[in-house]
Enzyme design. Sequence first.
Site: not given
Ligand code: UDP
Length: 337
Positions: A12, A74, A91, A140, A188, A206-207, A280
């Site tokens: 960004i 950061a 950091n 974070y 991401h 997918i988490f 996650r």
């Molecule tokens: N996510 C996922 N699979 C991935 C990466 C992210 O399911 O390979 C999910 C993550 O659990 C969150 C959303 O996608 O619910 C966005 O995650 P990202 O890491 O892009 O951004 P964050 O929300 O952590 O800043």
Amino acid sequence: MRVLVTGGAGYIGSVTAHLLASRGHEVWVYDNLSRGHLDAAPAGRLLQGDLRDASRLAAVLREKRIEAVLHFAALALVGESTQRPQWYYSNNVLGSLCLLQAMQQSDVRRIVFSSTTAVYGVARQVPIPVEHPREPINPYGRTKLAVEHALADYARACEFSVVALRYFNAAGASRLFPLGEDHRPETHLIPNALQVALGQREHLTIFGQEHPTPDGTCVRDYVHVDDLARAHLAALEQLQRPGFRAYNLGSGRGASVREVVETCRRVTGQAIPVRIAPARPGDPPLLVADESLARRELDWSPQNSSLEEIVASAWDWHREHPYGYRVAPPKRPGRVE
Ligand code: UDP
């Protein structure tokens, strides 16, 4: 204005640094390149250094006669922060405190801070307004909240003018400059899905699919990186008055992980197979911005933040830069680091 952009070689920060320079500001980037990319900073404007190097930072503020700071630098990965909190406190918190001290010594009192939706924790109300309680659920978010508190105290006691911009999910690639998202490792959602579409990963993980959301996957508010960059220009203008102000930057619309994957399939024309893994740690289920205060007070509105445009811009960039800012594939084939 003469502006120091910490973290201006990052995702960004680099788009914002280019946008500021294109509008006639004198921009200097300060970045330790631990996560940023040399080629992302505006040419000839990078000063390599760490925030915790107080004497270098003070020298830069003085020698470049800096008038305002945009503070992006950061670490910003929720998952990593739960495993390595010490990196985040050092950091993000220590680095920011060094910056504030150097600014005070150099009589620079204007700062825009990159904050985050992660300061809110689990949403008690959606969309989330700026005055929502700040109860972060991961390190974070806690480090960013700690810096917000420090900034508010500097504003009260030392006449700092502070704007904290709480980004929701920054996404997409710039349409204004040849800049996009290149994290190593990439964690991401959108870049990961697009790496599957490019054949660099076999599937997307997918988490969690049992979150308390309509389809069981996490809902996020994705906001285009160009829109975030524009908000910083508007925030700079606000720094005439002392005080601490915070704004949410989001599109005001939520999209589930499954909806994002569907959009990626549609835009790329690729199948993008998925596998389900446990949720996650530290991931709140639902984050959607109430961005009305930014619309009113910054006269800002998201222009490029439809999910379709976010994914299309990212796809264009990833196809043109299949290895991000690298020109060749990473050493271990099949693995993007
Ligand atoms: N996510 C996922 N699979 C991935 C990466 C992210 O399911 O390979 C999910 C993550 O659990 C969150 C959303 O996608 O619910 C966005 O995650 P990202 O890491 O892009 O951004 P964050 O929300 O952590 O800043």
